[in-house]
Design a protein around this motif. Structure first.
Motif, short mmCIF file in Angstrom:
data_model
loop_
_atom_site.label_atom_id
_atom_site.label_comp_id
_atom_site.label_asym_id
_atom_site.label_seq_id
_atom_site.Cartn_x
_atom_site.Cartn_y
_atom_site.Cartn_z
N GLU A 258 16.64 13.69 41.42
CA GLU A 258 15.96 12.42 41.12
C GLU A 258 17.00 11.50 40.47
O GLU A 258 17.39 11.74 39.34
CB GLU A 258 14.82 12.78 40.15
N ASN A 259 17.46 10.48 41.22
CA ASN A 259 18.64 9.75 40.77
C ASN A 259 18.44 8.31 40.33
O ASN A 259 19.40 7.65 39.94
CB ASN A 259 19.70 9.76 41.87
N GLU A 260 17.20 7.86 40.39
CA GLU A 260 16.94 6.45 40.07
C GLU A 260 17.61 6.01 38.76
O GLU A 260 18.36 5.03 38.72
CB GLU A 260 15.43 6.25 39.94
N LEU A 261 17.35 6.76 37.70
CA LEU A 261 17.87 6.39 36.37
C LEU A 261 19.38 6.55 36.31
O LEU A 261 20.08 5.73 35.71
CB LEU A 261 17.21 7.23 35.29
N SER A 262 19.88 7.60 36.94
CA SER A 262 21.32 7.86 36.93
C SER A 262 22.07 6.71 37.59
O SER A 262 23.11 6.25 37.11
CB SER A 262 21.64 9.15 37.67
N LEU A 263 21.52 6.21 38.69
CA LEU A 263 22.15 5.09 39.39
C LEU A 263 22.12 3.84 38.52
O LEU A 263 23.11 3.12 38.41
CB LEU A 263 21.43 4.82 40.72
N GLY A 264 20.97 3.64 37.87
CA GLY A 264 20.83 2.48 36.99
C GLY A 264 21.84 2.48 35.85
O GLY A 264 22.33 1.42 35.45
N ALA A 265 22.16 3.67 35.35
CA ALA A 265 23.12 3.77 34.25
C ALA A 265 24.56 3.69 34.77
O ALA A 265 25.50 3.65 33.99
CB ALA A 265 22.91 5.09 33.50
N GLY A 266 24.72 3.66 36.09
CA GLY A 266 26.05 3.54 36.68
C GLY A 266 26.83 4.85 36.69
O GLY A 266 28.06 4.86 36.74
N LEU A 267 26.11 5.98 36.65
CA LEU A 267 26.80 7.27 36.66
C LEU A 267 27.45 7.53 38.01
O LEU A 267 26.92 7.14 39.05
CB LEU A 267 25.81 8.41 36.40
N THR A 268 28.58 8.20 37.99
CA THR A 268 29.21 8.61 39.24
C THR A 268 28.42 9.79 39.80
O THR A 268 28.14 10.75 39.08
CB THR A 268 30.66 9.07 38.98
N ALA A 276 24.60 13.95 39.44
CA ALA A 276 25.72 13.34 38.73
C ALA A 276 26.93 14.27 38.72
O ALA A 276 26.80 15.49 38.76
CB ALA A 276 25.30 13.03 37.29
N VAL A 277 28.10 13.66 38.64
CA VAL A 277 29.34 14.41 38.41
C VAL A 277 29.38 14.73 36.92
O VAL A 277 29.18 13.84 36.09
CB VAL A 277 30.56 13.56 38.82
N VAL A 278 29.61 15.99 36.57
CA VAL A 278 29.67 16.35 35.15
C VAL A 278 30.91 17.18 34.84
O VAL A 278 31.55 17.72 35.74
CB VAL A 278 28.42 17.18 34.69
N ASP A 279 31.22 17.28 33.53
CA ASP A 279 32.29 18.17 33.08
C ASP A 279 31.67 19.47 32.57
O ASP A 279 30.47 19.68 32.71
CB ASP A 279 33.15 17.48 32.02
N GLU A 280 32.48 20.31 31.93
CA GLU A 280 31.96 21.62 31.51
C GLU A 280 30.94 21.51 30.39
O GLU A 280 30.23 22.47 30.08
CB GLU A 280 33.10 22.57 31.13
N ASP A 281 30.85 20.32 29.74
CA ASP A 281 29.82 20.09 28.73
C ASP A 281 28.53 19.54 29.33
O ASP A 281 27.61 19.18 28.60
CB ASP A 281 30.32 19.06 27.71
N TYR A 282 28.48 19.44 30.65
CA TYR A 282 27.35 18.80 31.35
C TYR A 282 27.26 17.32 31.03
O TYR A 282 26.21 16.71 31.13
CB TYR A 282 26.01 19.51 31.04
N GLN A 283 28.40 16.76 30.59
CA GLN A 283 28.44 15.33 30.32
C GLN A 283 28.78 14.60 31.61
O GLN A 283 29.68 15.00 32.34
CB GLN A 283 29.46 15.01 29.23
N THR A 284 28.06 13.52 31.87
CA THR A 284 28.28 12.75 33.10
C THR A 284 29.49 11.83 32.91
O THR A 284 30.17 11.89 31.89
CB THR A 284 27.05 11.89 33.42
N SER A 285 29.69 10.95 33.88
CA SER A 285 30.82 10.02 33.78
C SER A 285 30.61 9.02 32.65
O SER A 285 31.51 8.25 32.33
CB SER A 285 31.01 9.30 35.12
N CYS A 286 29.44 9.00 32.06
CA CYS A 286 29.12 8.08 30.97
C CYS A 286 29.12 8.85 29.65
O CYS A 286 28.35 9.80 29.51
CB CYS A 286 27.74 7.51 31.22
N THR A 287 29.91 8.45 28.69
CA THR A 287 29.97 9.16 27.40
C THR A 287 28.58 9.25 26.77
O THR A 287 27.88 8.26 26.67
CB THR A 287 30.91 8.39 26.44
#
Ligand code: FAD
Ligand code: SF4
Lengths: 410, 121
Positions: A258-268, A276-287
């Motif tokens: 479900e990506n509506e909100l992720s797209l709105g936030a500009g996440l990669t 979303a693309v995440v790192d090992e902390d499950y953090q997205t491209s947005c801090t």
């Protein structure tokens, strides 16, 4: 505007597990926002058992599994709001939500995205033919039967061998419908072997691999479908068409985050996981914006959803404690043997669990994680299936921060 | 005679191959744990399954409460279990763990509620 340490969007298993874990870690200024009237997410309609075998060592139904977490949320007095829909998340972690009471705004130090997934629909796989009533996605049919007591139909054909479709084949049969067959376009089933066994074989429902629906007939109500065999390029083979009379076609052709909100936030977003693309902390491209559960990658077992959400909660705590939100730069790439990996990036500073899905079924295979010619992790599997996510541990100490991680399955 | 089985006891779903003589298992390969053997043994003598369904609820915030069998029953009695479950009507509120129907269809198993349904106020 209210300030919160963590806003959790979605009160399904991922959101609930994250909330409980955060609370236990001492992060208590949190709030779960859920669109539906009840907590529990999609599990509320998954009444069959088989949930929680890993986590609770017993076989629970979906609602029971969810209730264990809901009980914990209540016992700990974790704040939550239901019938509240989040409409926007900004890159600066401002969260806007609406309910019957009006609009609410929150400023969060961290946002946990746990909105789950959606089903692929007919449009997403483009089936030709008319547009009569009687064509449902498996999850919609499941909610009709298990929540609203509505029978979708009597003569049923199922397209796609995803687990929800298999579960629905059994459910419809037990309720007296006639499930004629399940057709799968791939040359292998996309659901778990145990579901093929106990949902199809037990009821002598045939499964046809490398087959798809090429035409849909009927005006107000579905009257039948035409099915054909497909070649390696998934093109229907002329002359193999067969007609099936049916009043119901169930689509079990996959789930997408479900990506509506992720797209709105500009996440990669990742074109493979569709999340979303995440790192090992499950953090997205947005801090400060994190994601776990089906919104990140579509899971086949809810037990893994809970674990993933708990790991995310731990990462959020670590970021809070160190006041450092990682900046991952080491890329993780997969070759053609693998559909995707999560995470897709790493800082190289922490051990982590890599989740991935094989592209094709295989036996006695090994996953290799390499940096150029150096193998930094490997794990052998007796059997791999696209239906089953596989995981392996990656030790940070062996990672060279200058090079990307390359994953292959041989 | 050689026969293939898929164990349904846990999500691993081991592929097993059994050598069977006179309806007796003489050897089994492919099972990751002892439960696989028990499963094949059971399949040979009397296949058993658990199922889930829903029963009607009166005066509840939902029209249905989900239920499941508290232990497996012979495969042959599944449709009898369904027929019995269809006759049940519970009064809200219902709670997880509540027995909706005892000794369903004479199988010795109970149908147990798996979802809380509150009463409408
Ligand atoms: C139809 C269906 C059937 C499934 N059956 C099984 C099964 O049998 N076994 C199994 O192990 N897994 C099953 N799954 C997979 C299952 O989704 C996961 O195991 C698990 O439920 C995922 O948890 P989650 O918390 O990530 O997502 P969900 O359970 O989907 O929860 C997400 C929650 O977020 C809420 N939400 C979404 N957007 C917003 C918003 N903007 N604002 C507020 N709230 C929002 C939703 O209402 C929902 O409650 C099924 C999935 C689907 C779609
Ligand atoms: S044999 Fe054991 S590990 Fe394999 S599917 Fe059965 S219960 Fe699971």
């Amino acid at each position: 505007m209210e300030n919160k340490d963590v806003i959790i969007i979605g009160g399904g298993p991922a959101g609930l597990a994250a909330a409980v874990q955060l609370y236990k870690l001492g992060i208590t200024n949190i709030l779960i926002l859920e669109r539906e009237k009840h907590l529990g997410g999609i599990l509320r309609q998954c009444i069959h058992d088989g949930f929680g075998l890993q986590r609770f060592c017993e076989s629970l139904s979906g609602p029971e599994y969810a209730q264990r977490f809901i009980d914990e949320v209540r016992e700990l007095n974790i704040p939550y709001m239901t019938e509240v829909t989040v409409t926007e998340v900004t890159a600066g972690r401002k969260v806007t939500a609406i309910s019957r009471r009006g609009v609410m705004e929150f400023q969060a130090k961290a946002v946990a995205l746990t909105m789950g997934c959606r089903e692929r629909t007919r449009g997403a796989i483009s089936i030709p033919g008319t547009r009569p009533a009687g064509v449902y996605t498996a999850g919609v049919a499941q909610s009709y039967m298990n929540l609203a007591n509505i029978m979708p139909g009597q003569e049923v054909v199922i397209l796609g061998s995803g687990d929800i479709g298999l579960i629905m084949a059994r459910r419809l049969t037990l309720e007296g419908a006639h499930v004629k067959a399940v057709f799968e376009v791939q040359p292998y089933p996309s659901g778990l072997p145990r579901n093929i066994e106990q949902c199809l074989n037990d009821y002598e429902i045939p499964l046809f691999l490398s087959h798809t629906v090429v035409d849909v007939k009927g005006h107000s109500r579905l009257e039948g479908v035409t099915v054909a065999q497909v070649d390696e390029q998934y093109r229907p083979i002329p002359g193999t068409e067969q007609e099936y009379n049916c009043d119901t076609l169930i689509l079990s052709v996959g789930l997408i985050p479900e990506n509506e909100l992720s797209l709105g936030a500009g996440l990669t977003l990742d074109s493979r996981t569709k999340g979303a693309v995440v790192d090992e902390d499950y953090q997205t491209s947005c801090t400060g914006i994190f994601a776990a559960g089906n919104v990140l990658q579509v899971h086949d077992l809810v037990d893994f959803v809970s674990i993933e959400a708990e790991r995310m909660a731990l990462s959020i705590q670590e970021c809070f404690l160190s006041s450092q939100f990682g900046n991952a730069e080491i890329e993780i790439v997969v070759d053609a043997s693998i559909s995707y990996s999560v995470p897709q990036k790493t800082t190289g500073k922490k051990d982590f669990t890599l989740s991935l899905r094989p592209k094709r079924p295989g036996r006695n295979c090994t996953v290799f994680v390499k940096q150029e010619n150096v193998t930094i992790a490997r794990k052998k599997f007796a059997k791999v299936l696209p239906a089953e996510m596989i995981q392996l541990a990656i030790p940070a100490e062996r990672i060279d921060p200058e090079k990307k991680l390359e994953i292959t399955l041989i | 005679m050689r026969r293939e089985y898929t164990c349904i006891i846990c999500p691993i779903g081991c592929d097993m191959t059994a050598e069977i003589e006179d309806n007796e298992m003489v050897s089994l390969v492919g099972n990751n744990c002892a439960k696989g053997r028990v499963y094949v043994q059971q399949e040979l003598t009397n296949p058993i399954r658990t199922i889930a369904t829903s029963v009607l609820v009166k005066g509840g915030e939902l029209p249905l409460a989900s239920v499941r069998l508290n232990k497996p029953v012979p495969k042959a009695s599944l449709f009898k279990v369904m027929a019995e479950a269809k006759k049940v009507i519970l009064l809200a509120p219902v709670r997880i763990g509540q027995v909706a129907l005892q000794n369903v269809a004479g199988t010795g198993a109970d149908l147990v509620v798996t979802k809380h349904v509150d009463a409408i106020h």
